[in-house]
Design a protein around this motif. Structure first.
Motif, PDB file in Angstrom:
ATOM      1  N   ASP A 305      70.392  71.575  -1.824  1.00  0.00           N
ATOM      2  CA  ASP A 305      69.433  70.804  -1.029  1.00  0.00           C
ATOM      3  C   ASP A 305      69.415  71.295   0.414  1.00  0.00           C
ATOM      4  OD1 ASP A 305      67.616  68.697  -0.408  1.00  0.00           O
ATOM      5  OD2 ASP A 305      69.285  67.539   0.392  1.00  0.00           O
ATOM      6  N   ARG A 306      70.588  71.519   0.996  1.00  0.00           N
ATOM      7  CA  ARG A 306      70.641  71.994   2.384  1.00  0.00           C
ATOM      8  C   ARG A 306      69.965  73.347   2.540  1.00  0.00           C
ATOM      9  NH1 ARG A 306      75.936  70.064   1.778  1.00  0.00           N
ATOM     10  NH2 ARG A 306      76.776  72.198   1.690  1.00  0.00           N
ATOM     11  N   GLU A 307      70.180  74.232   1.580  1.00  0.00           N
ATOM     12  CA  GLU A 307      69.571  75.553   1.666  1.00  0.00           C
ATOM     13  C   GLU A 307      68.064  75.491   1.442  1.00  0.00           C
ATOM     14  OE1 GLU A 307      69.385  79.716   2.213  1.00  0.00           O
ATOM     15  OE2 GLU A 307      70.830  78.163   2.779  1.00  0.00           O
ATOM     16  N   ALA A 308      67.620  74.633   0.502  1.00  0.00           N
ATOM     17  CA  ALA A 308      66.181  74.489   0.261  1.00  0.00           C
ATOM     18  C   ALA A 308      65.485  73.926   1.498  1.00  0.00           C
ATOM     19  CB  ALA A 308      65.943  73.571  -0.940  1.00  0.00           C
ATOM     20  N   ARG A 309      66.108  72.969   2.143  1.00  0.00           N
ATOM     21  CA  ARG A 309      65.529  72.402   3.370  1.00  0.00           C
ATOM     22  C   ARG A 309      65.469  73.447   4.472  1.00  0.00           C
ATOM     23  NH1 ARG A 309      67.410  69.617   8.037  1.00  0.00           N
ATOM     24  NH2 ARG A 309      66.025  67.909   8.684  1.00  0.00           N
ATOM     25  N   ARG A 310      66.515  74.260   4.571  1.00  0.00           N
ATOM     26  CA  ARG A 310      66.531  75.313   5.600  1.00  0.00           C
ATOM     27  C   ARG A 310      65.408  76.321   5.372  1.00  0.00           C
ATOM     28  NH1 ARG A 310      69.709  80.313   7.069  1.00  0.00           N
ATOM     29  NH2 ARG A 310      70.334  80.547   4.894  1.00  0.00           N
ATOM     30  N   ARG A 311      65.150  76.666   4.110  1.00  0.00           N
ATOM     31  CA  ARG A 311      64.087  77.624   3.808  1.00  0.00           C
ATOM     32  C   ARG A 311      62.708  76.987   3.906  1.00  0.00           C
ATOM     33  NH1 ARG A 311      66.133  82.107  -0.402  1.00  0.00           N
ATOM     34  NH2 ARG A 311      68.270  82.282   0.353  1.00  0.00           N
ATOM     35  N   GLY A 312      62.600  75.726   3.489  1.00  0.00           N
ATOM     36  CA  GLY A 312      61.338  75.007   3.615  1.00  0.00           C
ATOM     37  C   GLY A 312      60.339  75.294   2.533  1.00  0.00           C
ATOM     38  N   ASN A 313      60.269  76.538   2.098  1.00  0.00           N
ATOM     39  CA  ASN A 313      59.291  76.956   1.088  1.00  0.00           C
ATOM     40  C   ASN A 313      59.641  78.350   0.599  1.00  0.00           C
ATOM     41  OD1 ASN A 313      57.802  77.124   4.042  1.00  0.00           O
ATOM     42  ND2 ASN A 313      57.682  79.045   2.897  1.00  0.00           N
TER      43      ASN A 313
END
Length: 748
Positions: A305-313
């Protein structure tokens, strides 16, 4: 007992840390726990009251105004050597005017990229509105330089690959990291104690810039797009939760299908439609949209989740994708492949014969796709050319979807979303990464029906969460800026069309303009100009509507594999439906505003990276045709030249002002025109031109063009004595005199 910070200390923290201003962040920064956190809440409420009712963690200022103390980022020096800055705080008007940094005795030397806390006051000056005096520098944020290393006798130079950068960087021998001549490198600006070129040190060697598939790697590195997953995130992805029917509706008997591009890298949406046999809804339809249940595998607060949020898309390039989620999820467990069970969030929508949604019902379900289909394959099937895969599905699955689409078109005609006609380019590469062709993608009914179903599902998600009183992220698209709208109106009038004034702008007004231009030489111009007049869409917990789609309630729900915004909406639905413990967490809710800002920024980052990559591929494709002539249109006008969009490839190139004509040209920023001082020739957006390709630089994506003809006429050749443009020298002298006056005034 832990001492509470003062209000001034809290204000200073907020100013210095614009991305870490929630109550949780402030409490952590000052080491506050237990009862001290309650006292902190009281202090924040008092600060809010003292600051005019604005939340302490979301400080906004009137349009055109800046706060007396602000966090600033130093910009590069102008031609006079003066340093300017831009505000970094959220809620501060970024267009409030230029900020000149006034150096004072004893101040440290500042460089581009530095973050400073500055004291601001408004001034009445010709080229800036605000002056800033340094309170303190907040720590270095060295400027990154990406370029090609050219080795010299005492180190070398970095030649930037960004076509917007024309200066080189000097590298000392001890700072070259043993880079080879011609190698792609990343550097970091360092203090320069000598006159001449700015100085940098090489921090990373990236290999051959002309190597196969290096183009997208350059964009990934240049724009700072994360492309390596942390070990903790991969460990989570490699240990997925077992799939069960708990809290789920079994939808496996419904004949869902996925319809995607032929080169689809993931399949996150499936559709199904049927006639509605409900009494009282004659001619109505039932439309099902099922979306991959990414939230089941990506739990709130985890490493994934933290990595997905950091990437955004996810970020898409012609030769690769940088995914938001590891491939085991995006390409497998969360992808709705045919004939396998997959978790989903599904919405059953009821529409009437006119295509208006009259009911909706959400489920957390388990589904099984009947077939993975391609757009062209589906279109051919309904037109009477089915293949072995689609033949059994034509009557039972595909035609009902098309029938529902026809109803949705009737509703679309009433709603009148913005109807732009801008063909999408498709770059085809060889296995070695060489451009084989540049084509424009077809727009089939199969594409459009999926788009309409997804829009309807996104509206349903927003309305359902409003009904459930759950927080969410809206997809916001505000009305055009009045200045941009006026520029569009001028382009329309100069092309012989009308965009009426004195009325509340609706997309229907813009559609009438575009329809009037359809089939004329001005169609592409007005579509481009309309697009440029639009505000940029973004995410926000507050609902400001979606102007372009002519919708009041709109959220992104249909692509959680590649957009973090959709994952947030899924979690809100799970929380509202009480379908498990993996719904929207309290922390998610507290961070919604920060998350919206983060993913809006990452979306723009991806768009710039994708655009730069296409520019570089197009430059490589055209590099063998230097000297050839092309037709195109003027797509932009600036003081330094003309931007031309070429008809054949859609590539954008620059005609430098020196190549425009043999006279001085006056630039009108409001009208977006260049006017010849001697001939009176006016060049504006949309003019038909013929140009010669002078230079194509694949490593930067730059195309330099020479203007040959305007509207099928050769350029006038008005010249002064001895072949010189008589007014150019005078104009340059006038510019130098103004610069001198500006310098003298600043020294007072």
């Amino acid at each position: 007992m832990i001492a509470l910070p003062s209000k001034d200390q809290i204000r200073q923290w907020i100013a210095e840390n614009p991305g870490l201003t929630s109550k949780r962040d402030i409490a952590k920064a000052f080491g506050l726990k237990g009862d001290a956190r309650n006292e902190l809440r009281r202090l924040l409420q008092e600060i809010e009251a003292e600051d005019g009712g604005k939340p302490a963690t979301r400080r906004f200022h009137p349009k055109g105004e800046l706060p007396p103390v602000a966090l600033l980022r130093v910009l590069k020096p102008d031609v006079s050597g003066d340093l300017f800055a831009e505000p970094m705080e959220e809620g501060v008007d970024k267009d409030a005017g230029r900020i000149l940094i006034i150096p004072q005795k004893g101040n440290p030397a500042l460089a581009e990229g530095d973050r400073i806390l500055g004291r601001l006051h408004r001034v009445d000056a010709e080229d800036h509105v605000w002056e800033a005096r340094l309170i303190r520098r907040l720590g270095s944020n060295p400027l990154k330089v990406l370029g090609v290393f050219r080795k010299g006798s005492e180190g070398g130079r970095i030649v930037p690959i960004d076509k917007g950068q024309d200066k080189e960087w000097r590298v000392r021998a001890e700072d070259d990291l043993d880079a080879r001549d011609g190698e792609l490198v990343e550097g970091e600006a360092i203090a320069n104690r000598r006159m001449g070129l700015p100085q940098a040190k090489i921090t990373e060697r990236l290999g051959d810039p002309s190597g196969p598939r290096a183009v997208s790697l350059i964009a990934i590195h240049q724009h700072g797009i994360p492309d390596q997953f942390p070990d903790a995130a991969m460990a989570e992805a490699d240990a997925p939760r077992p799939l069960t029917l708990e809290n789920r509706t079994d939808l496996r008997d419904l004949p869902f299908v996925t319809i995607d591009p032929a080169d689809a890298r993931d399949r996150d949406d499936a559709v199904l439609a049927m006639a509605d046999d409900t009494p009282g809804n004659p001619g109505g339809h039932i439309i099902w949209v099922a979306i991959a249940d990414v939230a089941y595998y990506v739990r709130p607060g985890g490493a994934l989740d933290r990595e997905a949020r950091r990437r955004g898309n996810s970020t898409y390039f012609p030769d690769r994708v940088v995914p938001m989620l590891p491939d085991i999820l995006s390409g497998d467990l969360c992808s709705l492949h045919e004939n396998v069970d997959r978790p989903c969030l599904a919405v059953r929508m009821q529409i009437n014969a006119q295509g208006h949604k009259i009911g909706q019902e959400f489920h957390r379900g388990l589904m099984r796709s009947r077939a993975s289909l391609e757009y062209g394959q589906v279109q051919a099937a309904v037109e009477g050319r089915p293949d072995d895969k689609t033949a059994p599905l034509v009557e039972s699955v595909l035609r009902p979807i098309y029938a529902a689409y026809e109803a949705l078109l009737r509703a679309r005609e009433v709603r009148q979303p913005l109807n732009l006609d801008l063909p999408e380019r498709q770059i085809k590469l060889s296995d070695e990464g060489k451009v084989l062709s540049v084509d424009f993608k077809d727009r089939l009914d199969a594409h459009k029906l999926i788009e309409e179903c997804m829009v309807l599902a996104n509206v349903a998600a927003a309305e359902e969460l409003q009904r459930l009183k759950q927080p969410l992220l809206y997809r916001v698209h505000e009305e055009p800026n009045p200045d941009r709208l006026e520029a569009l109106r001028e382009v329309a009038e100069s092309s012989g069309f009308t965009l009426a004034k004195g009325q509340v702008l609706k997309t229907a007004h813009l559609n009438r303009l575009l329809a009037a231009a359809e089939g004329t030489d001005y169609a592409e111009l007005l579509n481009l100009s309309t697009l440029r007049s639009m505000a940029q869409a973004y995410y926000d917990p507050r609902n400001f509507g979606h102007f372009g789609l002519a919708l009041q309630n709109y959220a992104h729900f249909t692509s959680p594999i590649r957009r973090y915004s959709d994952l947030i909406v899924h979690r809100a639905l799970i929380r509202g439906g009480r379908w498990g413990d993996d719904g929207l967490s309290d922390f998610d809710i507290e961070m919604l505003t920060d998350t919206a800002k983060l993913i809006s920024d990452s979306e723009r980052r991806s768009m710039m990276a994708e655009r730069d990559t296409i520019d570089r591929y197009l430059a490589a494709y055209l590099s063998d045709r230097v000297g050839a002539s092309f037709t195109g249109r003027v797509a932009g006008v600036q003081r330094f030249g003309l931007f031309i969009k070429l008809d054949e490839t859609g590539a954008d190139g620059l005609v430098p002002i020196r190549e425009v004509g043999r006279e001085f040209f006056h630039f009108d920023a409001d009208a977006q025109t260049l006017t010849g001082a001697d001939t009176g020739l006016i060049i504006g957006i949309g003019a038909r031109v013929t140009v010669r390709l002078r230079e194509a630089v694949p490593v930067t994506g730059g195309l330099i063009l020479e203007l040959l003809e305007i509207d099928a006429k050769a350029l006038p050749a008005k010249r002064g004595p001895r072949g010189k443009a008589p007014r150019r020298a005078a104009a340059r002298a006038d510019t130098r005199e103004k610069a001198k006056k500006r310098v003298v005034r600043r020294r007072k």
